[in-house]
Enzyme design. Structure first.
Site, PDB file in Angstrom:
ATOM      1  N   LYS A  75      -6.624  12.584   4.435  1.00 48.41           N
ATOM      2  CA  LYS A  75      -6.355  11.460   5.214  1.00 48.41           C
ATOM      3  C   LYS A  75      -7.379  10.782   6.050  1.00 48.41           C
ATOM      4  O   LYS A  75      -8.094   9.656   5.665  1.00 48.41           O
ATOM      5  CB  LYS A  75      -4.890  11.290   5.825  1.00 48.41           C
ATOM      6  CG  LYS A  75      -3.941  11.108   5.005  1.00 48.41           C
ATOM      7  CD  LYS A  75      -2.737  11.077   5.889  1.00 48.41           C
ATOM      8  CE  LYS A  75      -1.374  11.225   4.992  1.00 48.41           C
ATOM      9  NZ  LYS A  75      -0.061  11.699   5.382  1.00 48.41           N
ATOM     10  N   ARG A  96      -2.060  -0.661   5.354  1.00 49.94           N
ATOM     11  CA  ARG A  96      -0.806   0.015   5.405  1.00 49.94           C
ATOM     12  C   ARG A  96      -1.231   1.491   5.104  1.00 49.94           C
ATOM     13  O   ARG A  96      -1.637   1.828   4.095  1.00 49.94           O
ATOM     14  CB  ARG A  96       0.068  -0.384   4.517  1.00 49.94           C
ATOM     15  CG  ARG A  96       1.497   0.318   4.316  1.00 49.94           C
ATOM     16  CD  ARG A  96       2.493  -0.405   3.576  1.00 49.94           C
ATOM     17  NE  ARG A  96       3.049  -1.400   4.415  1.00 49.94           N
ATOM     18  CZ  ARG A  96       4.242  -1.919   4.071  1.00 49.94           C
ATOM     19  NH1 ARG A  96       4.960  -1.564   3.074  1.00 49.94           N
ATOM     20  NH2 ARG A  96       4.792  -2.953   4.883  1.00 49.94           N
ATOM     21  N   ARG A 149       6.403  -7.117  -0.826  1.00 46.10           N
ATOM     22  CA  ARG A 149       6.305  -8.161  -0.291  1.00 46.10           C
ATOM     23  C   ARG A 149       5.148  -8.403   0.880  1.00 46.10           C
ATOM     24  O   ARG A 149       4.469  -9.465   0.941  1.00 46.10           O
ATOM     25  CB  ARG A 149       7.495  -8.801   0.401  1.00 46.10           C
ATOM     26  CG  ARG A 149       8.191  -8.102   1.348  1.00 46.10           C
ATOM     27  CD  ARG A 149       9.514  -8.016   1.295  1.00 46.10           C
ATOM     28  NE  ARG A 149      10.144  -7.149   0.386  1.00 46.10           N
ATOM     29  CZ  ARG A 149      11.086  -7.013  -0.558  1.00 46.10           C
ATOM     30  NH1 ARG A 149      11.815  -8.227  -0.287  1.00 46.10           N
ATOM     31  NH2 ARG A 149      11.342  -6.169  -1.322  1.00 46.10           N
ATOM     32  N   THR A 150       4.782  -7.551   1.584  1.00 44.95           N
ATOM     33  CA  THR A 150       3.780  -7.470   2.744  1.00 44.95           C
ATOM     34  C   THR A 150       2.355  -7.424   1.825  1.00 44.95           C
ATOM     35  O   THR A 150       1.670  -8.554   2.280  1.00 44.95           O
ATOM     36  CB  THR A 150       4.008  -6.043   3.541  1.00 44.95           C
ATOM     37  OG1 THR A 150       5.006  -5.926   4.168  1.00 44.95           O
ATOM     38  CG2 THR A 150       2.891  -6.289   4.675  1.00 44.95           C
TER      39      THR A 150
HETATM   40  C1  NCD Z   1       9.194  -2.784   5.923  1.00 42.35           C
HETATM   41  C2  NCD Z   1       8.410  -1.750   5.819  1.00 42.35           C
HETATM   42  O1  NCD Z   1       7.799  -1.434   4.844  1.00 42.35           O
HETATM   43  O2  NCD Z   1       8.260  -1.174   6.918  1.00 42.35           O
HETATM   44  N1  NCD Z   1       9.551  -3.692   4.649  1.00 42.35           N
HETATM   45  C3  NCD Z   1       8.464  -4.608   4.638  1.00 42.35           C
HETATM   46  O3  NCD Z   1       7.317  -4.647   5.195  1.00 42.35           O
HETATM   47  N2  NCD Z   1       8.766  -5.784   4.169  1.00 42.35           N
HETATM   48  C4  NCD Z   1      10.810  -2.326   6.032  1.00 42.35           C
HETATM   49  C5  NCD Z   1      11.069  -1.111   5.077  1.00 42.35           C
HETATM   50  O4  NCD Z   1      10.345  -0.508   4.113  1.00 42.35           O
HETATM   51  O5  NCD Z   1      12.267  -0.657   4.785  1.00 42.35           O
END
Ligand code: NCD
Length: 344
Positions: free
Chosen positions: A82, A104, A54-55
């Site tokens: 990294k 991320r 989703r992000t």
């Molecule tokens: C969170 C994450 O990735 O930190 N999820 C997200 O961003 N929708 C929480 C999780 O992964 O549990």
């Protein structure tokens, strides 16, 4: 706002500015034509070194709704170490004309290195780094709480088309439950929600509560039923992050059944909450572990709404970072030249 690396970057007026801008963005998303020309000519790179559904999609949708060009770079699986891979990758992206990098990364601090090591001069937005921070998740959570609950805990969403503009979360009580130790969501939320005036209580098994939590601006408890009995306005469940627990589950709890029994949210526990309380989860959910299916799908659950609000919040963040318009003129109002441009 040049970068968004941590919820700690947001003082109260800035956080409220982002939420108010997101409310205006959300209003534009109710229109037939959702696309705004605001970031035409800008390039946003999604640089994801860790899994995400989703992000990543949310940032991509947000950038596209603002007419930015989007490059998706899934970096997982790289065999380069990294530090080197991050620097080399970032410099390549900069050479291609990126204006903002949404990153991320499994290493806590990677977005900070990208923003401050002098490798690139693009804006950097943290989409989750290790167990450290996830500021846009906290913003969408605050946005969701604000839209549902006015201070005092009265449900207000949808009453009069209210977009929830204005104000913080003063006096609202939020319980955040589960795997606190591995959660960047909780670290960002404790900072942001308290900045906005909410009172936060963390609940989890002792093995999943980090050392040093006493220094955080919140209460901590090991007793879920005890905290639920105090009638929190919002209950935010956290995913049990098994991928960060090592082989064999790391011995953090005896069994999934015991975890669910002591720390899982189910219909029975929801029934004891005040009528106005909302149930949240950042996703992805482990149904049957930290949350039962009937709790996840209950009328109290705002989990799907959190996902929708994520797009509006990320539109606001991209807009404030890349267009940098001060408070007041934040989003194109209906009927403005920008909004009309959406139809072009
Ligand atoms: C969170 C994450 O990735 O930190 N999820 C997200 O961003 N929708 C929480 C999780 O992964 O549990």
């Amino acid at each position: 706002m040049r970068h968004l690396l941590s919820a700690a970057d947001l003082d109260r007026p800035t956080a409220i500015q982002v939420l108010d801008t997101a409310a205006q963005m959300a209003a534009t998303q109710a229109r037939e034509i959702k696309k705004l020309p605001t970031l035409r000519g800008k390039t946003v790179v999604n640089l994801f070194f860790e899994d995400s559904t989703r992000t990543r999609i949310s940032f991509e949708t947000a950038a596209k709704r603002l007419s930015a060009d989007v490059i998706n770079f899934a970096a997982k699986g790289s065999s380069v170490s990294k530090g080197e891979s991050l620097k080399d990758t970032a410099q390549t992206l900069q050479a291609m004309g990126a204006d903002a990098v949404v990153i991320r990364h499994p290493a806590s601090g990677a977005p900070h290195s990208l923003a401050h090591c002098g490798w690139v001069d693009t804006s950097v937005i943290n989409a989750g780094d290790g167990t450290h921070q996830h500021p846009t998740q906290a913003l969408l959570d605050a946005f969701t709480i604000r839209r549902h609950l006015s201070p005092g805990g009265v449900r207000r969403v949808g009453a009069d088309g209210d977009q929830g503009v204005g104000g913080g979360l003063d006096g609202l009580r939020v319980a955040i439950v589960g795997d606190i130790l591995h959660s960047r969501v909780v670290r960002s939320n404790v900072q942001l929600l308290t900045t906005l005036g909410a009172e936060v209580t963390l609940v989890g098994p002792p093995t999943l509560v980090p050392i040093g939590v006493e220094a955080w601006p919140c209460q901590t408890s090991y007793d879920l039923d005890g905290v639920l009995a105090t009638g929190p306005d919002a209950v935010m469940m956290l995913r049990v992050q098994r991928e960060r627990m090592g082989a064999g589950g790391g011995g953090f709890f005896p069994s999934p059944a015991e975890y669910m029994h002591l720390y899982g949210l189910d219909a029975r526990r929801i029934a004891r909450l005040p009528e106005h309380s909302i149930v949240m989860h950042p996703g992805p959910m482990n149904r049957g572990l930290e949350i039962s299916a009937d709790a996840a799908d209950s009328p109290r659950s705002v989990i799907v709404e959190q996902v929708a609000n994520g797009v509006a919040v990320r539109m606001a963040v991209l807009y404030l970072v890349l267009a940098g318009v001060p408070t007041g003129d934040a989003a194109p109002a209906a009927g403005s030249a920008d909004a009309k441009g959406a139809a072009r």
